[in-house]
Design a protein around this motif. Structure first.
Motif, PDB file in Angstrom:
ATOM      1  N   SER A   1      -8.925  -4.257   3.946  1.00  0.00           N
ATOM      2  CA  SER A   1      -9.106  -5.391   4.856  1.00  0.00           C
ATOM      3  C   SER A   1      -9.144  -6.718   4.119  1.00  0.00           C
TER       4      SER A   1
ATOM      5  N   LYS B   1      -4.382   0.414   3.218  1.00  0.00           N
ATOM      6  CA  LYS B   1      -4.638  -0.979   3.570  1.00  0.00           C
ATOM      7  C   LYS B   1      -6.107  -1.324   3.375  1.00  0.00           C
TER       8      LYS B   1
ATOM      9  N   GLU C   1       0.532   4.973   2.524  1.00  0.00           N
ATOM     10  CA  GLU C   1       0.299   3.533   2.619  1.00  0.00           C
ATOM     11  C   GLU C   1      -1.205   3.350   2.782  1.00  0.00           C
TER      12      GLU C   1
ATOM     13  N   ASP D   1       1.601   0.568  -1.175  1.00  0.00           N
ATOM     14  CA  ASP D   1       2.479   1.645  -0.746  1.00  0.00           C
ATOM     15  C   ASP D   1       2.856   2.474  -1.965  1.00  0.00           C
TER      16      ASP D   1
ATOM     17  N   GLY E   1      -5.067  -6.411   1.277  1.00  0.00           N
ATOM     18  CA  GLY E   1      -3.736  -6.090   1.770  1.00  0.00           C
ATOM     19  C   GLY E   1      -3.319  -4.642   1.611  1.00  0.00           C
ATOM     20  N   VAL E   2      -2.002  -4.444   1.625  1.00  0.00           N
ATOM     21  CA  VAL E   2      -1.404  -3.111   1.684  1.00  0.00           C
ATOM     22  C   VAL E   2      -0.834  -2.697   0.339  1.00  0.00           C
TER      23      VAL E   2
END
Length: 66
Positions: free
Chosen positions: A52, A50, A48, A58, A55-56
């Motif tokens: 800043s 991320k 995962e 996966d 977003g994320v």
């Protein structure tokens, strides 16, 4: 969405991709949109990452593209 930065090196897109990344052994370390270093969590079943600002991501979300 087109990548502006290399997700493995952070350089403008089009640069060389490390051998480990080509083999699928390395998660992305930089955001493709802004080139910022991401927070990466490696799990037994994937990773995962991320950003800043964006977003994320996966690895499970990217499986459909493999």
């Amino acid at each position: 969405m087109s990548a502006k930065f290399n997700v493995y090196t952070g350089e403008p897109d089009g640069g060389p991709v490390p051998a480990a990344a080509q083999l699928g052994l390395e998660p992305p370390r930089y955001c493709a949109e802004c080139g910022r270093r991401m927070i990466v969590q490696v799990r037994p079943d994937g990773w995962e990452a991320k950003c800043s600002r964006h977003g994320v991501q996966d690895s499970k979300d990217l499986e459909e593209y493999r």
